[in-house]
Write a protein that holds these residues in place. Structure first.
Motif, PDB file in Angstrom:
ATOM      1  N   PRO A 148       0.826  -1.210   0.000  1.00  0.00           N
ATOM      2  CA  PRO A 148       0.000   0.000   0.000  1.00  0.00           C
ATOM      3  C   PRO A 148       0.856   1.253   0.000  1.00  0.00           C
ATOM      4  N   LYS A 149       0.269   2.327  -0.462  1.00  0.00           N
ATOM      5  CA  LYS A 149       0.977   3.593  -0.508  1.00  0.00           C
ATOM      6  C   LYS A 149       1.259   4.094   0.901  1.00  0.00           C
ATOM      7  N   GLY A 150       2.301   4.914   1.046  1.00  0.00           N
ATOM      8  CA  GLY A 150       2.669   5.460   2.342  1.00  0.00           C
ATOM      9  C   GLY A 150       1.540   6.274   2.948  1.00  0.00           C
ATOM     10  N   GLN A 151       1.346   6.145   4.246  1.00  0.00           N
ATOM     11  CA  GLN A 151       0.260   6.816   4.921  1.00  0.00           C
ATOM     12  C   GLN A 151       0.803   7.889   5.851  1.00  0.00           C
ATOM     13  N   GLN A 152      -0.053   8.837   6.150  1.00  0.00           N
ATOM     14  CA  GLN A 152       0.261   9.855   7.130  1.00  0.00           C
ATOM     15  C   GLN A 152       0.413   9.192   8.496  1.00  0.00           C
ATOM     16  N   PRO A 153       1.400   9.622   9.329  1.00  0.00           N
ATOM     17  CA  PRO A 153       1.569   9.016  10.653  1.00  0.00           C
ATOM     18  C   PRO A 153       0.269   9.069  11.447  1.00  0.00           C
ATOM     19  N   PHE A 154      -0.043   7.965  12.115  1.00  0.00           N
ATOM     20  CA  PHE A 154      -1.314   7.885  12.834  1.00  0.00           C
ATOM     21  C   PHE A 154      -1.379   8.860  14.005  1.00  0.00           C
ATOM     22  N   ASN A 155      -0.216   9.201  14.585  1.00  0.00           N
ATOM     23  CA  ASN A 155      -0.215  10.131  15.713  1.00  0.00           C
ATOM     24  C   ASN A 155      -0.776  11.492  15.341  1.00  0.00           C
ATOM     25  N   SER A 156      -0.652  11.857  14.087  1.00  0.00           N
ATOM     26  CA  SER A 156      -1.116  13.174  13.642  1.00  0.00           C
ATOM     27  C   SER A 156      -2.576  13.161  13.195  1.00  0.00           C
ATOM     28  N   LYS A 157      -3.200  11.987  13.192  1.00  0.00           N
ATOM     29  CA  LYS A 157      -4.591  11.898  12.764  1.00  0.00           C
ATOM     30  C   LYS A 157      -5.535  12.184  13.939  1.00  0.00           C
ATOM     31  N   SER A 158      -6.724  12.640  13.627  1.00  0.00           N
ATOM     32  CA  SER A 158      -7.725  12.914  14.656  1.00  0.00           C
ATOM     33  C   SER A 158      -8.389  11.617  15.094  1.00  0.00           C
ATOM     34  N   VAL A 159      -9.141  11.696  16.195  1.00  0.00           N
ATOM     35  CA  VAL A 159      -9.876  10.523  16.686  1.00  0.00           C
ATOM     36  C   VAL A 159     -10.866  10.033  15.636  1.00  0.00           C
ATOM     37  N   LEU A 190     -11.920   5.283  32.454  1.00  0.00           N
ATOM     38  CA  LEU A 190     -12.736   5.133  31.245  1.00  0.00           C
ATOM     39  C   LEU A 190     -14.180   5.584  31.410  1.00  0.00           C
ATOM     40  N   ARG A 191     -14.624   5.857  32.634  1.00  0.00           N
ATOM     41  CA  ARG A 191     -16.065   5.998  32.854  1.00  0.00           C
ATOM     42  C   ARG A 191     -16.639   7.365  32.480  1.00  0.00           C
ATOM     43  N   ASP A 192     -15.827   8.318  32.056  1.00  0.00           N
ATOM     44  CA  ASP A 192     -16.395   9.594  31.629  1.00  0.00           C
ATOM     45  C   ASP A 192     -17.143   9.417  30.313  1.00  0.00           C
ATOM     46  N   SER A 193     -18.096  10.301  30.062  1.00  0.00           N
ATOM     47  CA  SER A 193     -19.010  10.155  28.937  1.00  0.00           C
ATOM     48  C   SER A 193     -18.280  10.165  27.596  1.00  0.00           C
ATOM     49  N   GLU A 194     -17.303  11.063  27.427  1.00  0.00           N
ATOM     50  CA  GLU A 194     -16.597  11.168  26.142  1.00  0.00           C
ATOM     51  C   GLU A 194     -15.854   9.881  25.810  1.00  0.00           C
ATOM     52  N   THR A 195     -15.151   9.316  26.790  1.00  0.00           N
ATOM     53  CA  THR A 195     -14.402   8.081  26.558  1.00  0.00           C
ATOM     54  C   THR A 195     -15.339   6.923  26.244  1.00  0.00           C
ATOM     55  N   GLN A 196     -16.476   6.842  26.935  1.00  0.00           N
ATOM     56  CA  GLN A 196     -17.432   5.777  26.665  1.00  0.00           C
ATOM     57  C   GLN A 196     -18.016   5.894  25.256  1.00  0.00           C
ATOM     58  N   GLN A 197     -18.237   7.108  24.794  1.00  0.00           N
ATOM     59  CA  GLN A 197     -18.723   7.306  23.421  1.00  0.00           C
ATOM     60  C   GLN A 197     -17.690   6.826  22.407  1.00  0.00           C
ATOM     61  N   ILE A 198     -16.410   7.109  22.676  1.00  0.00           N
ATOM     62  CA  ILE A 198     -15.344   6.658  21.768  1.00  0.00           C
ATOM     63  C   ILE A 198     -15.246   5.139  21.780  1.00  0.00           C
ATOM     64  N   LEU A 199     -15.327   4.533  22.955  1.00  0.00           N
ATOM     65  CA  LEU A 199     -15.277   3.074  23.050  1.00  0.00           C
ATOM     66  C   LEU A 199     -16.446   2.419  22.318  1.00  0.00           C
TER      67      LEU A 199
END
Length: 335
Positions: A148-159, A190-199
């Motif tokens: 596959p073609k080179g990708q942008q580093p994952f650290n610089s990507k948004s959630v 992990l129990r805050d609302s934002e983290t639970q939404q991401i999970l």
């Protein structure tokens, strides 16, 4: 209507019970306090707890073997896109890790320890994306030989970008997936609302499967109907193990120990974590006022908040902690 003989005896027993309670004055409020308990050193208490001999070893082994017979069923449900949620008395950590080491050997497994005080959920997503990228590279190199073609580093990507990558289309029907083990998905990190939404969004990704445990009695209140039935897509399993929470309990202060300033602040912070944000705000205002007026209050016992009569005859609240402990407590609750 005539009362049966058995009902009559039961009624008489109930009546005598409440009469006895009334006569001995047991309905009065207890005058005993937590400060009356003879507290011990924390290291001494932890050492004594670690030396407790487990009981009913044979029955526990038979119970664990009965759970091992479910491993093929659990794996099939994961492959079908369901998530596994383990609940019941006792630590589920050893059980889930045994399942992973036995039935998930063909898949990549990532472990999240939710019992830790803080977890960087963004770094978890980055790690998952890197693992999936490596798997896709290996699959393509083994089939077509085209990398596959080179990708942008994952650290610089948004959630959102990371979640979109993990939810990418599957090339084959039996495509690879990453299994996430979450010990205590209801834990403090992990129990805050934002983290639970991401999970929840993570659990619904096409390349992700999740196995988690809960221990808090109110853990299901973390999720709405969409999260439970559409995103996590839980299969609930009651798997009491009766195992001690040795590792999970290491990161929490013991209440029945002699505590210094830092220990007192941590114990108070644990109590505050179970309160509503509005109640925490009220407590924060009181703590800040007490720090700015150190000569107006006295500390008498170890309770979190006490009431005293002010000079003008009004009741006022105060926190029975030192100024140093109050400062550290404000840092613990995000101030």
């Amino acid at each position: 209507m005539e009362m049966a003989e058995g009902d009559d005896e039961e009624f008489g027993f109930s009546r005598n019970y409440f009469l006895a309670k009334e006569l001995d004055g047991s309905g009065k409020k207890s005058t005993r306090k937590l400060s009356d308990i003879d507290l011990v050193d924390e290291q001494e208490l932890r050492a004594a707890a670690s030396n407790l001999e487990p009981k009913h070893a044979k029955e526990v082994r038979e119970l664990m073997n009965s759970y091992r017979s479910l491993y093929p069923k659990w794996l099939f449900e994961l492959r079908c896109g369901f998530g596994l949620l383990m609940y019941g008395f006792g630590s589920k950590k050893a059980l889930i890790e045994d399942f992973a080491s036995t039935a998930l050997t063909e898949y990549s497994v990532v472990v999240i320890n939710g019992y830790l005080q803080s977890i960087n959920i963004k770094q978890v997503l980055v790690a998952l994306a890197e693992i999936l990228c490596d798997q896709m590279k290996n699959k393509r190199s083994n089939t077509s030989g085209n990398m596959p073609k080179g990708q942008q580093p994952f650290n610089s990507k948004s959630v959102n970008d990371l979640l979109a990558f993990l939810d990418g289309p599957q090339v084959e029907e039996n495509d690879c997936f990453i299994c996430i083990i979450v010990h205590n998905i209801d834990g403090p990190g992990l129990r805050d609302s934002e983290t639970q939404q991401i999970l929840a969004r993570l659990a619904s990704c096409s390349h992700i499967r999740i196995v988690a445990s809960i221990d808090h009695v109110n853990a299901p209140l973390l999720w709405d109907k969409k999260m439970v039935h559409t995103q996590f897509n839980w299969c609930w399993y009651h798997v009491p193990t009766f195992a001690a929470y040795k590792i999970e309990g290491t990161f929490f202060p013991l209440i029945l120990t002699n505590g210094n300033t830092t220990q007192s602040a941590k114990t108070a912070a644990l109590v505050l974590q179970s309160l509503t944000p509005n109640a925490q705000s009220v407590f924060r205002v009181l703590a800040e006022y007490q720090l700015s007026h150190p000569d107006e209050k006295e500390f008498k016992d170890h309770e979190l908040v006490k009431t005293r009569r002010d000079t003008d005859g009004q009741d006022c609240l105060y926190i029975p902690l030192t100024a140093e402990a109050l400062g550290k407590l404000l840092l613990e609750i995000g101030q």
